[in-house]
Design a protein around this motif. Structure first.
Motif, PDB file in Angstrom:
ATOM      1  N   PHE A 194       9.235   1.860   4.644  1.00 41.52           N
ATOM      2  CA  PHE A 194       9.817   0.630   4.112  1.00 41.52           C
ATOM      3  C   PHE A 194      10.909   0.220   5.087  1.00 41.52           C
TER       4      PHE A 194
ATOM      5  N   ALA B 101       3.871   1.574  -1.030  1.00 39.70           N
ATOM      6  CA  ALA B 101       4.542   1.716  -2.321  1.00 39.70           C
ATOM      7  C   ALA B 101       3.599   2.368  -3.328  1.00 39.70           C
ATOM      8  N   GLN B 102       2.351   1.943  -3.310  1.00 38.83           N
ATOM      9  CA  GLN B 102       1.365   2.540  -4.208  1.00 38.83           C
ATOM     10  C   GLN B 102       1.246   4.031  -3.944  1.00 38.83           C
ATOM     11  N   GLN B 103       1.298   4.390  -2.662  1.00 41.77           N
ATOM     12  CA  GLN B 103       1.138   5.801  -2.318  1.00 41.77           C
ATOM     13  C   GLN B 103       2.376   6.625  -2.657  1.00 41.77           C
ATOM     14  N   MET B 104       3.465   5.939  -3.018  1.00 38.05           N
ATOM     15  CA  MET B 104       4.627   6.662  -3.534  1.00 38.05           C
ATOM     16  C   MET B 104       4.538   6.764  -5.051  1.00 38.05           C
ATOM     17  N   GLY B 105       3.475   6.202  -5.627  1.00 36.19           N
ATOM     18  CA  GLY B 105       3.316   6.262  -7.065  1.00 36.19           C
ATOM     19  C   GLY B 105       3.824   5.031  -7.790  1.00 36.19           C
ATOM     20  N   VAL B 106       4.131   3.965  -7.049  1.00 35.19           N
ATOM     21  CA  VAL B 106       4.596   2.733  -7.694  1.00 35.19           C
ATOM     22  C   VAL B 106       3.397   2.009  -8.298  1.00 35.19           C
TER      23      VAL B 106
ATOM     24  N   ARG C  13       3.930   3.525   7.994  1.00 32.92           N
ATOM     25  CA  ARG C  13       4.160   2.629   6.868  1.00 32.92           C
ATOM     26  C   ARG C  13       5.452   2.942   6.118  1.00 32.92           C
TER      27      ARG C  13
ATOM     28  N   THR D  84      -4.116   4.777  -7.940  1.00 33.03           N
ATOM     29  CA  THR D  84      -3.290   5.536  -6.998  1.00 33.03           C
ATOM     30  C   THR D  84      -2.037   6.150  -7.630  1.00 33.03           C
ATOM     31  N   PRO D  85      -1.236   5.376  -8.398  1.00 37.96           N
ATOM     32  CA  PRO D  85      -0.018   5.976  -8.932  1.00 37.96           C
ATOM     33  C   PRO D  85      -0.298   7.240  -9.746  1.00 37.96           C
TER      34      PRO D  85
ATOM     35  N   VAL E 199      -0.955  10.109  -7.434  1.00 42.16           N
ATOM     36  CA  VAL E 199       0.303  10.568  -6.860  1.00 42.16           C
ATOM     37  C   VAL E 199       1.040  11.449  -7.865  1.00 42.16           C
TER      38      VAL E 199
ATOM     39  N   PHE F 288       9.671   8.881  -6.109  1.00 37.71           N
ATOM     40  CA  PHE F 288       9.646   7.815  -7.122  1.00 37.71           C
ATOM     41  C   PHE F 288       9.071   8.278  -8.454  1.00 37.71           C
ATOM     42  N   VAL F 289       8.044   9.131  -8.420  1.00 38.80           N
ATOM     43  CA  VAL F 289       7.397   9.499  -9.680  1.00 38.80           C
ATOM     44  C   VAL F 289       8.160  10.590 -10.427  1.00 38.80           C
TER      45      VAL F 289
ATOM     46  N   ASP G 147       0.828  -1.209   0.000  1.00 39.18           N
ATOM     47  CA  ASP G 147       0.000   0.000   0.000  1.00 39.18           C
ATOM     48  C   ASP G 147       0.857   1.251   0.000  1.00 39.18           C
TER      49      ASP G 147
END
Lengths: 607, 241
Positions: free
Chosen positions: B91, A178-183, B89, B73-74, B77, B105-106, A176
């Motif tokens: 990593f 990771a998705q919120q980082m745009g992955v 949350r 979502t991506p 973002v 990341f984006v 989740d």
């Protein structure tokens, strides 16, 4: 006599081959929490793709490897597309079952195209061997080691230094977030499946060249080996998977040196069960716990079971009883008898997997225990067949429960893997315990069915005998489900934490259900052995375990009537329509795949 | 005031259970907007809808003048929504530095990312000492800082924060609130979900109170701070409805 250096070299090389499999499984588990049971099929397809390239195109080794990687990667994308992506948001066991279905389909397709016969996969390398100390190492050994090292290096670079690699690691740690980082986690899944399957396919190619032997049946064992190596190293842990693979390779190689080839897999599975029971996070787990498994309830799609009035059930039983009088065709009767025997197995598994939520992938082992018990009791000790069958049920209940008991504290995937391994162990013990089981020769001349001294020598009498068994056990099971005990069992399935906080001793109830279920399976195995008059260690193979699970899911997990209906449909119908045996497994795989996707509650609904 | 984000008549269901009933709210550009409410009032789900993690059954989400309902979502973002998820949350196995870079990341502008890393570390000087450390080994407050810094690294127009003070010691709660105010001063709009109403209202410009899926109270934070109904609503009292 080879030297210890040879065994060590062999162990490391085999370990390298396992590592190519296990790393892929670990990557896939990391990002999607899926144990990909189709991984062995990728390995087989890789081996055959290499075979085609080498024998028909005459490609040199580097080209062959590149081709195999591409084929594997494409296949990985297909598996992701059908096995994982449509099932997101389903219970975690759903994609696992889907990949089992896919593996049945793929293996069967390979078998249809290439026949089940083994092929030689010549390596184009010279048979040069270099002397080291008292042992030797071959050119192919070096190539395999180099490929293993290179793959590990590439993988490390990818995960550490590329954008996509970072995305893979981030997704593995927290999907989740990771998705919120745009992955784009779907893209990550696809990438991982492609990489994992590319490596898995190369593994198949290498093993084929190493033994100069490939056959479609290698698939299942390859999946198991990969899973063992991965679990030993800690699921989802990539370096752990490599270490686990090398350890497994060495254990197998030394084991063969000490005890002989037929023990090889026994070591692998004993190692697996031991690790699962004592160190479920793997031997090399960091302090960090593996993410908690999805609950035991695993695969219970919420549904309202279809209520069938008692009168209809009685009428159905009456119709079934009248079949031999109306349709006295031996082929019909034998087919239905077979369905009743599978229905007993289905009753057993629907109770264990459906009602209590212990999704067993090794259920055929109970058939084997029952079959051998009844056969040997009747043959060696002259026990009357009726009593032998009854004893077979009891022995299966006792032995099955004792074997699985240490695994009851495992949840979800882990329990399924443990049962799978225990199933394999039982089959390997039967193969190796020669003075008792007659080993690979099998048991022949098993007395035919008789009851109270009366021979059941007609198709009709055998039919009625098995039908009565099904009806009696089904009625008992229905009583059980309706009782207080039945409610407790469902409570254990639905929420084991809550059940425990009400003072329910989980292990005891799981054991009770397992024993009851195993009894039915043992009886089924016992009757089967007397009907066949010959059994060996492959009579009750792992495919039957999956067939049993498909029957149960088709009927509806926990659904007693469903198990019988599922058995008639899956075992009876293909017979009636005379589907050739080689297409049958294909059908089972497709049915499983479609059910998981479109009707996980089965035909009659879960109970 | 122009609006950066708006939710219009959102209805959300989890299976048969309705979570939102015609929920509407707007977040003005440059503001800190706070969504208050007790447990199970639908706060976190609101956040998930903005981020595209949950799809509403009906209603429209608009971000930066464009409809954003149902986007993956991506993509959301990429349009400039950053997130500080509930319970951080991070990593956990990646270093603090890697976590921060994951926040970008984006983005593809490597040079600007490096500059932003310095800028963010200026805002959170404590993290500079911890760059090589595994994120999972930090304390709760430090992790919250990483999570906020990570969100900033994406150069978002809007940051969504889900209970940023949850589980922190009083000292850290104050620090985190100060940091949110500081982030906002740099021009980033903040939408935060909080249970801790009185603290959140200290820094917010505007607030909404959510009760079992309905907005029961809203207004400028300065007004709500004085409103006795806020406590009732947020504790689930009946007078407020």
């Amino acid at each position: 006599m080879s030297s210890w250096i040879d065994y060590t070299v062999n162990g490391i090389i085999i370990g390298n081959i396992y590592a190519l499999l296990a790393v892929g499984l670990a990557l896939i588990f990391g990002v999607s929490r899926l144990i990909n049971f189709a991984h062995g099929s990728v390995y087989v397809v890789g081996a055959y793709a290499g075979f085609l390239a080498v024998t028909h195109l005459g490609t040199p080794l580097p080209v062959t490897i590149a081709l195999v990687v591409v084929v594997g990667a494409l296949l990985g994308l297909v598996i992701e597309r059908f096995g994982l992506r449509p099932l997101q948001g389903y219970a975690h066991i759903a994609p696992l079952l889907a990949t089992i279905g896919i593996s049945f389909v793929l293996d069967q397709l390979v078998q249809l195209f290439f026949t089940p016969d083994p092929r030689a996969l010549p390596s184009s390398l010279l048979e040069t061997r270099f002397q080291i100390g008292s042992g030797t190492i071959g050119a192919l050994d070096l190539v395999i080691a180099a490929i293993g090292l290179a793959s590990a290096g590439l993988l490390y670079t990818f995960l550490r230094y590329t954008r996509l690699g970072w995305a893979v690691r981030a997704t593995a740690q927290d999907r989740d977030a990771a998705q919120q980082m745009g992955v784009d986690v779907d893209a990550v899944n696809r990438t991982v499946f492609a990489i994992a399957s590319g490596l898995g396919a190369v593994s198949g190619l290498l093993v084929g060249m190493y033994y100069n032997y490939i056959d479609p049946a290698m698939s299942f064992q390859a999946t198991l080996k990969g899973v063992v190596a991965q679990v030993v190293g800690g699921v989802g842990n990539v370096p752990g998977a490599i270490a686990g693979s090398l350890l497994l390779g060495l254990v197998e190689s030394y084991g063969i040196a000490l005890f002989g080839t037929s023990y090889r897999n026994l070591f692998a599975f004993v190692l697996l069960v031991a690790v699962l029971v004592w160190r479920p996070n793997g031997l090399f787990a960091s302090k960090r716990q593996t993410p908690p498994e999805p609950m035991t309830g695993t695969f219970i799609a919420p549904s309202r079971p279809i209520q069938i009035p008692g009168k209809v059930l009685l009428a159905a039983a009456a119709v079934a009883a009248l079949v031999p009088l109306v349709l006295p065709h031996p082929y019909v009767l034998q087919t239905l008898t077979n369905s009743w025997l599978y229905a007993l197995l289905g009753l057993s598994l629907t109770l264990i997997a459906g009602t209590v939520g212990l999704v067993s992938l090794g259920h055929a082992a109970l058939l084997a225990i029952g079959g051998y018990s009844s056969a040997l009791l009747a043959l060696n000790f002259g026990v009357p067949v009726g009593i032998a069958i009854l004893s077979a049920g009891l022995i299966a209940a006792l032995l099955g429960t004792v074997l699985v008991f240490p695994s009851f504290r495992l949840r979800g995937h882990y329990l399924s893997i443990a049962t799978l391994a225990i199933g394999e162990i039982v089959s390997l013990v039967i193969l190796n315990w020669e003075w008792l089981t007659r080993g690979p020769i099998g048991v022949s001349g098993i007395p035919s069915l008789s009851l109270f001294g009366i021979e059941l020598d007609t198709d009709r009498s055998v039919y009625w005998f098995t039908l009565v068994l099904v009806i009696v056990l089904a009625a008992l099971q229905l009583r059980l489900l309706g009782s207080h005990l039945g409610r407790v069992l469902r409570a254990v399935r639905d929420d084991d934490v809550a059940a425990r906080s009400y003072g329910i001793r989980l292990d005891r109830y799981k054991a009770l259900a397992f024993a009851f279920g195993s009894f039915a399976a043992g009886v089924s195995g016992g009757v089967t052995s007397h009907i066949y008059s010959y059994i060996n260690h492959e009579t009750f193979n792992a495919q039957l375990s999956i067939l049993a699970l498909t029957i149960v899911i088709l009927g509806g997990m926990g659904n007693v009537t469903g198990a019988i209906v599922g058995s008639v449909l899956l075992v009876g119908l293909p017979e009636v329509f005379r589907v050739a045996a080689e297409y049958r497994v294909l059908i089972y795989g497709l049915v499983l795949l479609l059910l998981v996707r479109f009707r996980p509650q089965g035909l009659l609904g879960t109970v | 005031m122009t609006e950066l984000l708006s939710l219009e008549n959102i209805n959300t269901f989890y299976g048969p259970v309705q979570v939102h009933f015609d929920l509407s709210l707007t977040v003005g550009r440059g503001h800190i907007v706070c969504l208050l409410g007790g447990n199970a009032s639908g706060k976190s789900t609101t956040m998930k809808i903005i981020l595209g993690l949950v799809k509403p059954q009906s209603g429209i989400v608009r971000f930066d003048g464009q409809p954003a309902t149902g986007l993956p979502t991506p993509q959301i973002v990429r349009r400039g929504v950053g997130s500080v998820p509930e319970a951080r949350r991070l990593f956990g196995d990646m270093s603090v530095r890697e976590n921060l870079l994951m926040g970008a990341f984006v983005r593809k502008d490597q040079k600007a990312i490096a500059e932003d890393l310095d800028r963010v570390l200026g805002l959170f000087p404590k993290l500079a000492e911890r760059l090589a450390q595994r994120a999972g080994t930090l304390s709760g407050g430090e992790q919250q800082m990483v999570a906020m810094a990570r969100a900033l690294m994406g150069r978002p127009k809007l940051i969504c924060m889900d209970e940023p003070t949850m589980g922190l010691s009083p000292l850290w709660v104050d620090r985190v609130l100060d940091l949110i105010a500081a982030i906002n001063k740099e021009g980033v709009t903040v939408f935060m979900v909080e249970q801790n109403a009185s603290l959140a209202l200290e820094i917010a410009h505007h607030a909404y109170v959510l009760q079992t899926g309905r907005i029961v109270l809203q207004g400028p934070a300065s007004q709500l701070r004085a409103d006795p109904r806020i406590r009732d609503a947020y504790l689930g009292g009946q007078e407020a409805a």
